[in-house]
Motif scaffolding. Sequence first.
Motif, PDB file in Angstrom:
ATOM      1  N   THR A 103       9.189 -27.018  -4.487  1.00 24.54           N
ATOM      2  CA  THR A 103       8.378 -28.127  -4.988  1.00 24.54           C
ATOM      3  C   THR A 103       7.855 -28.906  -3.800  1.00 24.54           C
ATOM      4  O   THR A 103       8.634 -29.334  -2.939  1.00 24.54           O
ATOM      5  CB  THR A 103       9.198 -29.073  -5.889  1.00 24.54           C
ATOM      6  OG1 THR A 103       9.675 -28.373  -7.020  1.00 24.54           O
ATOM      7  CG2 THR A 103       8.343 -30.261  -6.333  1.00 24.54           C
TER       8      THR A 103
ATOM      9  N   GLN B  39      11.382 -23.588 -10.298  1.00 26.74           N
ATOM     10  CA  GLN B  39      11.079 -24.961  -9.876  1.00 26.74           C
ATOM     11  C   GLN B  39       9.640 -25.282 -10.226  1.00 26.74           C
ATOM     12  O   GLN B  39       8.784 -24.395 -10.191  1.00 26.74           O
ATOM     13  CB  GLN B  39      11.225 -25.112  -8.355  1.00 26.74           C
ATOM     14  CG  GLN B  39      12.618 -24.982  -7.816  1.00 26.74           C
ATOM     15  CD  GLN B  39      12.626 -25.208  -6.315  1.00 26.74           C
ATOM     16  OE1 GLN B  39      12.713 -24.271  -5.522  1.00 26.74           O
ATOM     17  NE2 GLN B  39      12.542 -26.478  -5.903  1.00 26.74           N
ATOM     18  N   ASN B  40       9.381 -26.533 -10.503  1.00 30.39           N
ATOM     19  CA  ASN B  40       8.018 -26.995 -10.659  1.00 30.39           C
ATOM     20  C   ASN B  40       7.374 -27.025  -9.272  1.00 30.39           C
ATOM     21  O   ASN B  40       7.893 -27.650  -8.362  1.00 30.39           O
ATOM     22  CB  ASN B  40       8.029 -28.405 -11.268  1.00 30.39           C
ATOM     23  CG  ASN B  40       6.636 -28.876 -11.630  1.00 30.39           C
ATOM     24  OD1 ASN B  40       5.668 -28.508 -10.963  1.00 30.39           O
ATOM     25  ND2 ASN B  40       6.542 -29.673 -12.664  1.00 30.39           N
ATOM     26  N   SER B  41       6.245 -26.329  -9.141  1.00 33.37           N
ATOM     27  CA  SER B  41       5.658 -26.199  -7.797  1.00 33.37           C
ATOM     28  C   SER B  41       5.044 -27.499  -7.285  1.00 33.37           C
ATOM     29  O   SER B  41       4.829 -27.658  -6.086  1.00 33.37           O
ATOM     30  CB  SER B  41       4.603 -25.097  -7.794  1.00 33.37           C
ATOM     31  OG  SER B  41       3.572 -25.430  -8.693  1.00 33.37           O
ATOM     32  N   GLY B  42       4.766 -28.432  -8.223  1.00 38.36           N
ATOM     33  CA  GLY B  42       4.165 -29.693  -7.817  1.00 38.36           C
ATOM     34  C   GLY B  42       2.681 -29.505  -7.533  1.00 38.36           C
ATOM     35  O   GLY B  42       2.051 -28.623  -8.099  1.00 38.36           O
TER      36      GLY B  42
ATOM     37  N   LEU C  41      13.548 -33.983  -8.184  1.00 37.89           N
ATOM     38  CA  LEU C  41      13.155 -32.575  -8.075  1.00 37.89           C
ATOM     39  C   LEU C  41      14.109 -31.747  -8.932  1.00 37.89           C
ATOM     40  O   LEU C  41      15.321 -31.927  -8.876  1.00 37.89           O
ATOM     41  CB  LEU C  41      13.236 -32.123  -6.613  1.00 37.89           C
ATOM     42  CG  LEU C  41      12.455 -33.004  -5.628  1.00 37.89           C
ATOM     43  CD1 LEU C  41      12.878 -32.728  -4.206  1.00 37.89           C
ATOM     44  CD2 LEU C  41      10.974 -32.773  -5.795  1.00 37.89           C
TER      45      LEU C  41
END
Lengths: 111, 115
Positions: free
Chosen positions: A105, A6-9, A21
């Motif tokens: 995220t 996942q993109n951690s943001g 997301l």
Amino acid sequence: QKEVEQNSGPLSVPEGAIASLNCTYSDRGSQSFFWYRQYSGKSPELIMFIYSNGDKEDGRFTAQLNKASQYVSLLIRDSQPSDSATYLCAVPYTGGFKTIFGAGTRLFVKA
Amino acid sequence: DVKVTQSSRYLVKRTGEKVFLECVQDMDHENMFWYRQDPGLGLRLIYFSYDVKMKEKGDIPEGYSVSREKKERFSLILESASTNQTSMYLCASSLVLGQVSYEQYFGPGTRLTVT
């Protein structure tokens, strides 16, 4: 090594916007997919699950699954400040009892 | 209303102490799990149990042991607590379909500080 990415943001969206997301997974045999929401200092809680390709809607939440691309996403429509949290993608192992969680995220919804 | 409870919300222990964290679920779930969660590292599986008295190591079992004498109760034991075991500990339980875990229900967590 089975993985969930996942993109951690952090992902920041204005109130009322759509938050998107994304999650990718490595195990092609995976059949079920879960999205959890975790508020700061709290434990994760299930908000959506999906088994079939396509979209699944529940209120303001839509889960999308594309098994060919090994991709699952969560859309939050009409985002509210109360949606600000970390969202975890989770994929149970095939042939085992464990579940692999993505790192999450962080979502911020600005009022 | 399904429920997973953990024995303590906050715990402070000294280095070298033996620490017991207890978890109880009332959903008759076969599977139970212990995770630790640290900033930037996400959820990491310590141990899990798929039946009474059955257990398997997760990704980070070193320094921990577990006990499951009854279906509803799963205990995590820190044999000799160290400062690097300061963390949030989360217990979870789930049903099993075939050999695949279904959704997991989490307890409220125990924030353990080892000084």
